[in-house]
Design an enzyme around this catalytic site. Structure first.
Site, PDB file in Angstrom:
ATOM      1  N   ARG A 161       0.850  -0.843  -0.109  1.00  0.00           N
ATOM      2  CA  ARG A 161      -0.056  -0.290  -0.231  1.00  0.00           C
ATOM      3  C   ARG A 161       1.040   1.083   0.319  1.00  0.00           C
ATOM      4  O   ARG A 161       1.993   1.369   1.020  1.00  0.00           O
ATOM      5  CB  ARG A 161      -1.056   0.295   1.510  1.00  0.00           C
ATOM      6  CG  ARG A 161      -1.918  -1.450   1.491  1.00  0.00           C
ATOM      7  CD  ARG A 161      -2.852  -1.282   2.724  1.00  0.00           C
ATOM      8  NE  ARG A 161      -3.644  -2.302   2.918  1.00  0.00           N
ATOM      9  CZ  ARG A 161      -3.261  -3.539   3.661  1.00  0.00           C
ATOM     10  NH1 ARG A 161      -1.682  -3.768   3.365  1.00  0.00           N
ATOM     11  NH2 ARG A 161      -3.908  -4.472   3.799  1.00  0.00           N
ATOM     12  N   LYS A 192      -1.549  -2.827   8.236  1.00  0.00           N
ATOM     13  CA  LYS A 192      -2.476  -2.287   8.882  1.00  0.00           C
ATOM     14  C   LYS A 192      -2.719  -3.231  10.073  1.00  0.00           C
ATOM     15  O   LYS A 192      -2.406  -4.193  10.110  1.00  0.00           O
ATOM     16  CB  LYS A 192      -3.869  -2.407   7.703  1.00  0.00           C
ATOM     17  CG  LYS A 192      -4.545  -1.563   6.912  1.00  0.00           C
ATOM     18  CD  LYS A 192      -5.469  -1.563   5.730  1.00  0.00           C
ATOM     19  CE  LYS A 192      -5.935  -1.173   5.193  1.00  0.00           C
ATOM     20  NZ  LYS A 192      -7.157  -0.986   4.540  1.00  0.00           N
ATOM     21  N   HIS A 264      -3.112   2.580  -5.405  1.00  0.00           N
ATOM     22  CA  HIS A 264      -3.842   1.327  -5.450  1.00  0.00           C
ATOM     23  C   HIS A 264      -3.547   0.387  -6.642  1.00  0.00           C
ATOM     24  O   HIS A 264      -4.030  -1.151  -7.116  1.00  0.00           O
ATOM     25  CB  HIS A 264      -5.429   1.015  -4.732  1.00  0.00           C
ATOM     26  CG  HIS A 264      -5.678   0.735  -3.334  1.00  0.00           C
ATOM     27  ND1 HIS A 264      -4.580   0.631  -2.646  1.00  0.00           N
ATOM     28  CD2 HIS A 264      -6.253  -0.932  -2.870  1.00  0.00           C
ATOM     29  CE1 HIS A 264      -4.760  -0.354  -1.830  1.00  0.00           C
ATOM     30  NE2 HIS A 264      -5.626  -1.051  -2.165  1.00  0.00           N
ATOM     31  N   ARG A 267      -1.305  -1.759  -7.127  1.00  0.00           N
ATOM     32  CA  ARG A 267      -1.524  -3.530  -6.059  1.00  0.00           C
ATOM     33  C   ARG A 267      -2.597  -4.096  -6.705  1.00  0.00           C
ATOM     34  O   ARG A 267      -2.344  -5.568  -6.790  1.00  0.00           O
ATOM     35  CB  ARG A 267      -2.083  -2.409  -4.963  1.00  0.00           C
ATOM     36  CG  ARG A 267      -1.948  -3.651  -3.552  1.00  0.00           C
ATOM     37  CD  ARG A 267      -2.514  -2.661  -1.931  1.00  0.00           C
ATOM     38  NE  ARG A 267      -3.089  -3.590  -1.353  1.00  0.00           N
ATOM     39  CZ  ARG A 267      -2.528  -3.770  -0.355  1.00  0.00           C
ATOM     40  NH1 ARG A 267      -1.248  -4.514  -0.321  1.00  0.00           N
ATOM     41  NH2 ARG A 267      -3.251  -5.325   0.324  1.00  0.00           N
ATOM     42  N   HIS A 290      -3.796  -9.319   3.614  1.00  0.00           N
ATOM     43  CA  HIS A 290      -4.884  -9.388   3.482  1.00  0.00           C
ATOM     44  C   HIS A 290      -4.943 -10.175   4.675  1.00  0.00           C
ATOM     45  O   HIS A 290      -4.530 -11.168   4.933  1.00  0.00           O
ATOM     46  CB  HIS A 290      -6.061 -10.018   2.633  1.00  0.00           C
ATOM     47  CG  HIS A 290      -5.865  -9.273   1.615  1.00  0.00           C
ATOM     48  ND1 HIS A 290      -6.377  -8.992   0.032  1.00  0.00           N
ATOM     49  CD2 HIS A 290      -5.376  -7.209   1.345  1.00  0.00           C
ATOM     50  CE1 HIS A 290      -6.180  -8.165  -0.619  1.00  0.00           C
ATOM     51  NE2 HIS A 290      -5.794  -6.743   0.262  1.00  0.00           N
ATOM     52  N   TYR A 299      -9.243 -10.966  -6.386  1.00  0.00           N
ATOM     53  CA  TYR A 299      -8.501 -11.143  -7.361  1.00  0.00           C
ATOM     54  C   TYR A 299      -8.480 -11.835  -8.548  1.00  0.00           C
ATOM     55  O   TYR A 299      -8.965 -12.137  -9.870  1.00  0.00           O
ATOM     56  CB  TYR A 299      -7.500 -11.012  -7.303  1.00  0.00           C
ATOM     57  CG  TYR A 299      -7.404  -9.692  -6.597  1.00  0.00           C
ATOM     58  CD1 TYR A 299      -6.963  -7.961  -7.399  1.00  0.00           C
ATOM     59  CD2 TYR A 299      -6.962  -9.379  -5.139  1.00  0.00           C
ATOM     60  CE1 TYR A 299      -6.844  -7.370  -6.689  1.00  0.00           C
ATOM     61  CE2 TYR A 299      -6.737  -7.766  -4.214  1.00  0.00           C
ATOM     62  CZ  TYR A 299      -6.689  -6.597  -5.468  1.00  0.00           C
ATOM     63  OH  TYR A 299      -6.325  -5.572  -4.178  1.00  0.00           O
TER      64      TYR A 299
END
Length: 319
Positions: A161, A192, A264, A267, A290, A299
């Site tokens: 990110r 995150k 993004h 990404r 994730h 995806y």
């Protein structure tokens, strides 16, 4: 208990005890302040007075918008997208669950209120030839060009990110760059929720980063004050997410890419091209950071569409 007091206590809990980022807490604050204002407009300022119908009405007004009573042609609060409404309702649900858990009340008026299901949008990935044009566009012989090339190669080559990338310091990549070329280098990324992961540093990203650190960063960093940041701006300070976005859009325009693009996008392209190449979805999950494979599986829908398109155009009996 006063609603305002509850919101303040809850936000402190998110920041101090849950350790959420300041940006996440700020988003909660905006949603909950809007909720408090609507309740106040209805004459409700105490937790015990909130009903499920009030929360449902709050969600409806977010979706429909609120006109200014004095000037009906103007919006007091313009309509929000479904995803934004869903986020706001989740914030309210979490607030009331917190109130029950902390024994401020025994009833949870938000327990049965469900956020609207967000429209499922497939991430947009750039075709490989467009990515190659993008990566080759920055000048290879100027400090800013070398920096921009390193920025883009790292974005696409690692799938990080943009916030994760601009937070890197030189020390985070120096050990990986010192490894022999035949060894696979990896860099540590803080994602995150403070979750740490290691992502491989491919040959192109490694070469672009080395060239930037050797031939460009010393000159750019000289204008700053001992900044440890890996990616720096023209004044020697840490490159911001907004500046990285601006750089990407400028390079994309020069590369002749007319579709809307953001950090993004690279990404998305990283993940989609990996899956197109046969990578396992759980490996891609780990590389992207994730928490759930369900997030990564969106995806696979992109790659199925790609496979369908190839089949329809290439197979002699497809149509």
């Amino acid at each position: 208990m006063m609603i305002k007091e509850l919101v303040s206590t809850y936000l402190d809990h998110l920041l101090v005890e849950r350790g959420l980022s300041s940006n996440t807490v700020a988003a909660y604050r905006r949603d909950l302040d809007r909720y408090v204002r609507q309740l106040a407009d209805s004459g409700v300022d105490r937790l015990e007075s909130v009903s499920p119908a009030m929360i449902t009405e709050y969600a409806s007004r977010l979706a429909e918008g609120v006109r200014d009573e004095a000037e009906p042609d103007r919006w007091r609060h313009p309509p929000l997208a479904r995803a934004s409404v869903a986020r706001a309702v989740v914030a309210v649900r979490n607030l009331h669950r917190f109130a029950v858990e902390e024994r401020h009340t025994e009833l949870n008026p938000a327990a049965e209120v469900q956020p609207p299901a967000p429209a499922r949008r497939l991430p947009k990935a750039l075709p490989l030839d467009a990515v190659q044009r993008l990566l080759e566009t920055p000048a290879p012989d100027t400090p800013l060009g070398l920096r921009d090339r390193a920025l883009l190669e790292l974005l696409y080559g690692t799938g990080t990110r943009i916030g994760e990338l601009v937070a890197l310091d030189v020390d985070d990549v120096s050990r990986a760059l010192e490894l022999p070329e035949q060894e696979t280098a990896a860099i540590r990324v803080l994602g995150k929720g403070g979750k740490e992961r290691f992502v491989p540093l491919g040959r192109y990203a490694r070469a672009a980063t080395s060239a930037y650190l050797t031939r460009a960063r010393p000159e750019l960093a000289r204008r700053g004050r001992g900044m440890p940041a890996l990616l720096v701006n023209a004044r020697g300070g840490r490159l911001s997410r907004q500046s990285a976005w601006t750089i990407l859009r400028s390079v994309a325009e020069r590369a002749g890419i007319t579709t809307e693009i953001s950090p993004h996008t690279l990404r998305h392209s990283f993940a989609t091209h990996l899956l197109d190449g046969g990578a396992d979805v759980r490996v891609v999950q780990e590389l992207l950071g994730h928490a759930s494979v369900t997030t990564t599986q969106i995806y696979t829908l992109v790659t199925v569409d790609h496979l369908r398109e190839v089949y329809l155009t290439a197979h002699p009996r497809a149509r």
